[in-house]
Write a protein that holds these residues in place. Structure first.
Motif, PDB file in Angstrom:
ATOM      1  N   LYS A   1       0.853  -1.181   0.000  1.00  0.00           N
ATOM      2  CA  LYS A   1       0.000   0.000   0.000  1.00  0.00           C
ATOM      3  C   LYS A   1       0.887   1.229   0.000  1.00  0.00           C
ATOM      4  O   LYS A   1       2.025   1.179   0.466  1.00  0.00           O
ATOM      5  CB  LYS A   1      -0.909   0.008   1.225  1.00  0.00           C
ATOM      6  N   GLY A   2       0.360   2.324  -0.517  1.00  0.00           N
ATOM      7  CA  GLY A   2       1.160   3.528  -0.535  1.00  0.00           C
ATOM      8  C   GLY A   2       0.385   4.752  -0.950  1.00  0.00           C
ATOM      9  O   GLY A   2      -0.842   4.726  -1.085  1.00  0.00           O
ATOM     10  N   VAL A   3       1.149   5.818  -1.152  1.00  0.00           N
ATOM     11  CA  VAL A   3       0.605   7.111  -1.537  1.00  0.00           C
ATOM     12  C   VAL A   3       1.153   7.470  -2.918  1.00  0.00           C
ATOM     13  O   VAL A   3       2.366   7.412  -3.151  1.00  0.00           O
ATOM     14  CB  VAL A   3       0.993   8.200  -0.509  1.00  0.00           C
ATOM     15  N   ILE A   4       0.258   7.833  -3.805  1.00  0.00           N
ATOM     16  CA  ILE A   4       0.633   8.150  -5.180  1.00  0.00           C
ATOM     17  C   ILE A   4       1.411   9.465  -5.233  1.00  0.00           C
ATOM     18  O   ILE A   4       0.983  10.477  -4.683  1.00  0.00           O
ATOM     19  CB  ILE A   4      -0.618   8.217  -6.080  1.00  0.00           C
ATOM     20  N   GLU A   5       2.547   9.402  -5.895  1.00  0.00           N
ATOM     21  CA  GLU A   5       3.392  10.588  -6.098  1.00  0.00           C
ATOM     22  C   GLU A   5       3.024  11.281  -7.412  1.00  0.00           C
ATOM     23  O   GLU A   5       2.862  12.492  -7.461  1.00  0.00           O
ATOM     24  CB  GLU A   5       4.864  10.174  -6.128  1.00  0.00           C
ATOM     25  N   ASP A   6       2.930  10.462  -8.488  1.00  0.00           N
ATOM     26  CA  ASP A   6       2.607  11.036  -9.792  1.00  0.00           C
ATOM     27  C   ASP A   6       2.071   9.960 -10.719  1.00  0.00           C
ATOM     28  O   ASP A   6       2.153   8.771 -10.446  1.00  0.00           O
ATOM     29  CB  ASP A   6       3.802  11.756 -10.415  1.00  0.00           C
ATOM     30  N   ILE A   7       1.499  10.437 -11.805  1.00  0.00           N
ATOM     31  CA  ILE A   7       0.982   9.539 -12.843  1.00  0.00           C
ATOM     32  C   ILE A   7       1.280  10.192 -14.188  1.00  0.00           C
ATOM     33  O   ILE A   7       0.977  11.371 -14.394  1.00  0.00           O
ATOM     34  CB  ILE A   7      -0.516   9.225 -12.662  1.00  0.00           C
ATOM     35  N   THR A   8       1.905   9.411 -15.075  1.00  0.00           N
ATOM     36  CA  THR A   8       2.298   9.922 -16.387  1.00  0.00           C
ATOM     37  C   THR A   8       2.108   8.824 -17.431  1.00  0.00           C
ATOM     38  O   THR A   8       2.117   7.637 -17.098  1.00  0.00           O
ATOM     39  CB  THR A   8       3.779  10.358 -16.398  1.00  0.00           C
ATOM     40  N   PRO A   9       1.965   9.204 -18.698  1.00  0.00           N
ATOM     41  CA  PRO A   9       1.963   8.182 -19.744  1.00  0.00           C
ATOM     42  C   PRO A   9       3.305   7.440 -19.737  1.00  0.00           C
ATOM     43  O   PRO A   9       4.353   8.032 -19.470  1.00  0.00           O
ATOM     44  CB  PRO A   9       1.794   8.984 -21.037  1.00  0.00           C
ATOM     45  N   ALA A  10       3.257   6.157 -20.018  1.00  0.00           N
ATOM     46  CA  ALA A  10       4.482   5.359 -20.095  1.00  0.00           C
ATOM     47  C   ALA A  10       5.341   5.846 -21.254  1.00  0.00           C
ATOM     48  O   ALA A  10       4.823   6.263 -22.299  1.00  0.00           O
ATOM     49  CB  ALA A  10       4.140   3.892 -20.287  1.00  0.00           C
ATOM     50  N   THR A  11       6.639   5.807 -21.046  1.00  0.00           N
ATOM     51  CA  THR A  11       7.562   6.137 -22.130  1.00  0.00           C
ATOM     52  C   THR A  11       7.548   4.989 -23.144  1.00  0.00           C
ATOM     53  O   THR A  11       6.994   3.909 -22.880  1.00  0.00           O
ATOM     54  CB  THR A  11       8.993   6.315 -21.603  1.00  0.00           C
ATOM     55  N   GLU A  12       8.183   5.202 -24.259  1.00  0.00           N
ATOM     56  CA  GLU A  12       8.281   4.151 -25.272  1.00  0.00           C
ATOM     57  C   GLU A  12       8.974   2.911 -24.699  1.00  0.00           C
ATOM     58  O   GLU A  12       8.533   1.783 -24.934  1.00  0.00           O
ATOM     59  CB  GLU A  12       9.046   4.687 -26.483  1.00  0.00           C
ATOM     60  N   ALA A  13      10.040   3.117 -23.949  1.00  0.00           N
ATOM     61  CA  ALA A  13      10.765   1.992 -23.346  1.00  0.00           C
ATOM     62  C   ALA A  13       9.904   1.276 -22.311  1.00  0.00           C
ATOM     63  O   ALA A  13       9.921   0.038 -22.225  1.00  0.00           O
ATOM     64  CB  ALA A  13      12.063   2.476 -22.709  1.00  0.00           C
ATOM     65  N   GLU A  14       9.135   2.031 -21.531  1.00  0.00           N
ATOM     66  CA  GLU A  14       8.253   1.415 -20.535  1.00  0.00           C
ATOM     67  C   GLU A  14       7.134   0.633 -21.211  1.00  0.00           C
ATOM     68  O   GLU A  14       6.754  -0.454 -20.755  1.00  0.00           O
ATOM     69  CB  GLU A  14       7.683   2.495 -19.610  1.00  0.00           C
ATOM     70  N   ALA A  15       6.606   1.165 -22.311  1.00  0.00           N
ATOM     71  CA  ALA A  15       5.564   0.458 -23.059  1.00  0.00           C
ATOM     72  C   ALA A  15       6.101  -0.854 -23.634  1.00  0.00           C
ATOM     73  O   ALA A  15       5.410  -1.878 -23.613  1.00  0.00           O
ATOM     74  CB  ALA A  15       5.014   1.349 -24.170  1.00  0.00           C
ATOM     75  N   ALA A  16       7.334  -0.830 -24.126  1.00  0.00           N
ATOM     76  CA  ALA A  16       7.955  -2.058 -24.641  1.00  0.00           C
ATOM     77  C   ALA A  16       8.142  -3.069 -23.511  1.00  0.00           C
ATOM     78  O   ALA A  16       7.901  -4.264 -23.693  1.00  0.00           O
ATOM     79  CB  ALA A  16       9.292  -1.743 -25.301  1.00  0.00           C
ATOM     80  N   ARG A  17       8.525  -2.582 -22.343  1.00  0.00           N
ATOM     81  CA  ARG A  17       8.666  -3.464 -21.178  1.00  0.00           C
ATOM     82  C   ARG A  17       7.303  -4.060 -20.797  1.00  0.00           C
ATOM     83  O   ARG A  17       7.203  -5.218 -20.426  1.00  0.00           O
ATOM     84  CB  ARG A  17       9.274  -2.687 -20.014  1.00  0.00           C
ATOM     85  N   GLY A  18       6.258  -3.241 -20.894  1.00  0.00           N
ATOM     86  CA  GLY A  18       4.901  -3.721 -20.619  1.00  0.00           C
ATOM     87  C   GLY A  18       4.492  -4.831 -21.570  1.00  0.00           C
ATOM     88  O   GLY A  18       3.884  -5.820 -21.168  1.00  0.00           O
ATOM     89  N   GLN A  19       4.827  -4.686 -22.851  1.00  0.00           N
ATOM     90  CA  GLN A  19       4.514  -5.723 -23.833  1.00  0.00           C
ATOM     91  C   GLN A  19       5.265  -7.017 -23.511  1.00  0.00           C
ATOM     92  O   GLN A  19       4.702  -8.111 -23.602  1.00  0.00           O
ATOM     93  CB  GLN A  19       4.839  -5.255 -25.251  1.00  0.00           C
ATOM     94  N   LEU A  20       6.526  -6.904 -23.117  1.00  0.00           N
ATOM     95  CA  LEU A  20       7.298  -8.088 -22.715  1.00  0.00           C
ATOM     96  C   LEU A  20       6.690  -8.748 -21.483  1.00  0.00           C
ATOM     97  O   LEU A  20       6.643  -9.979 -21.389  1.00  0.00           O
ATOM     98  CB  LEU A  20       8.762  -7.722 -22.451  1.00  0.00           C
ATOM     99  N   TYR A  21       6.210  -7.932 -20.546  1.00  0.00           N
ATOM    100  CA  TYR A  21       5.554  -8.462 -19.356  1.00  0.00           C
ATOM    101  C   TYR A  21       4.336  -9.298 -19.754  1.00  0.00           C
ATOM    102  O   TYR A  21       4.153 -10.418 -19.264  1.00  0.00           O
ATOM    103  CB  TYR A  21       5.132  -7.328 -18.407  1.00  0.00           C
ATOM    104  N   VAL A  22       3.497  -8.754 -20.634  1.00  0.00           N
ATOM    105  CA  VAL A  22       2.292  -9.473 -21.060  1.00  0.00           C
ATOM    106  C   VAL A  22       2.670 -10.808 -21.701  1.00  0.00           C
ATOM    107  O   VAL A  22       2.110 -11.856 -21.366  1.00  0.00           O
ATOM    108  CB  VAL A  22       1.435  -8.612 -22.014  1.00  0.00           C
ATOM    109  N   GLU A  23       3.619 -10.789 -22.620  1.00  0.00           N
ATOM    110  CA  GLU A  23       4.032 -12.037 -23.282  1.00  0.00           C
ATOM    111  C   GLU A  23       4.604 -13.036 -22.282  1.00  0.00           C
ATOM    112  O   GLU A  23       4.303 -14.225 -22.340  1.00  0.00           O
ATOM    113  CB  GLU A  23       5.039 -11.747 -24.393  1.00  0.00           C
ATOM    114  N   ARG A  24       5.409 -12.532 -21.371  1.00  0.00           N
ATOM    115  CA  ARG A  24       6.012 -13.410 -20.354  1.00  0.00           C
ATOM    116  C   ARG A  24       4.938 -14.059 -19.480  1.00  0.00           C
ATOM    117  O   ARG A  24       4.999 -15.250 -19.179  1.00  0.00           O
ATOM    118  CB  ARG A  24       6.968 -12.572 -19.490  1.00  0.00           C
ATOM    119  N   MET A  25       3.949 -13.271 -19.062  1.00  0.00           N
ATOM    120  CA  MET A  25       2.898 -13.815 -18.198  1.00  0.00           C
ATOM    121  C   MET A  25       1.978 -14.772 -18.949  1.00  0.00           C
ATOM    122  O   MET A  25       1.574 -15.799 -18.401  1.00  0.00           O
ATOM    123  CB  MET A  25       2.094 -12.678 -17.553  1.00  0.00           C
TER     124      MET A  25
END
Length: 160
Positions: A85-109
């Motif tokens: 649990k925690g307190v939100i500091e900020d929220i931003t659109p994912a960078t291109e590199a973060e989006a690519a990491r997200g796609q790898l996460y989905v495939e891995r899972m």
């Protein structure tokens, strides 16, 4: 390294785990969605959690700086589970590199779950790597949530 987030826990949350994230609206009603990857940034002390805005719009809409967040991380091979649990500091659109990491996460899972005899079709609609938002939050509490006699046990937390 935060006293709340050990190097083992940091590795765990960035590994092959399923994630459920919850934020709350102004009336304190919970909204729930799935995460698409997470990282702990030792330098900032933030956990960066990625969420598909298109699929979980209420979670993202309610993720405001200063707001509360809870994220559950479950390793499907043995059901080791932690809630942070925690307190939100900020929220931003994912960078291109973060989006690519997200796609790898989905495939891995999807691959991991398929090995556990869960068909891709059962999960492919709930794991999404498009339109990712990064929710950065400061952890305040860590709980063990694995089934058993210690479920719900607080492992670390900020005391007032």
């Amino acid at each position: 390294m935060s006293t709340l987030i050990s190097s083992e826990l940091a590795d765990f949350i960035s590994g092959p785990v399923m994630m459920v994230v919850s934020t709350r609206d102004q009336r304190f009603r919970a909204t729930i969605g799935r995460g698409t990857g997470a990282l702990y940034d030792e330098a900032t002390g933030l956990i960066d959690l990625f969420v598909c805005r298109a699929q979980w719009p209420d979670v993202v809409e309610n993720a405001a700086p200063g707001g509360k967040i809870a994220a559950t991380f479950v390793r499907p091979t043995d059901y080791l589970c932690y809630q942070i649990k925690g307190v939100i500091e900020d929220i931003t659109p994912a960078t291109e590199a973060e989006a690519a990491r997200g796609q790898l996460y989905v495939e891995r899972m999807l691959t991991l779950m398929e090995a556990l005899e869960v068909r891709r079709a059962q999960l492919s609609h709930s794991l999404c790597a498009r339109d990712l938002m990064r929710i950065g939050f400061h952890p305040s509490d860590v709980f063990l949530q694995s089934p058993g006699p210690h479920a719900g046990e607080r492992l670390a937390g900020v005391t007032a």
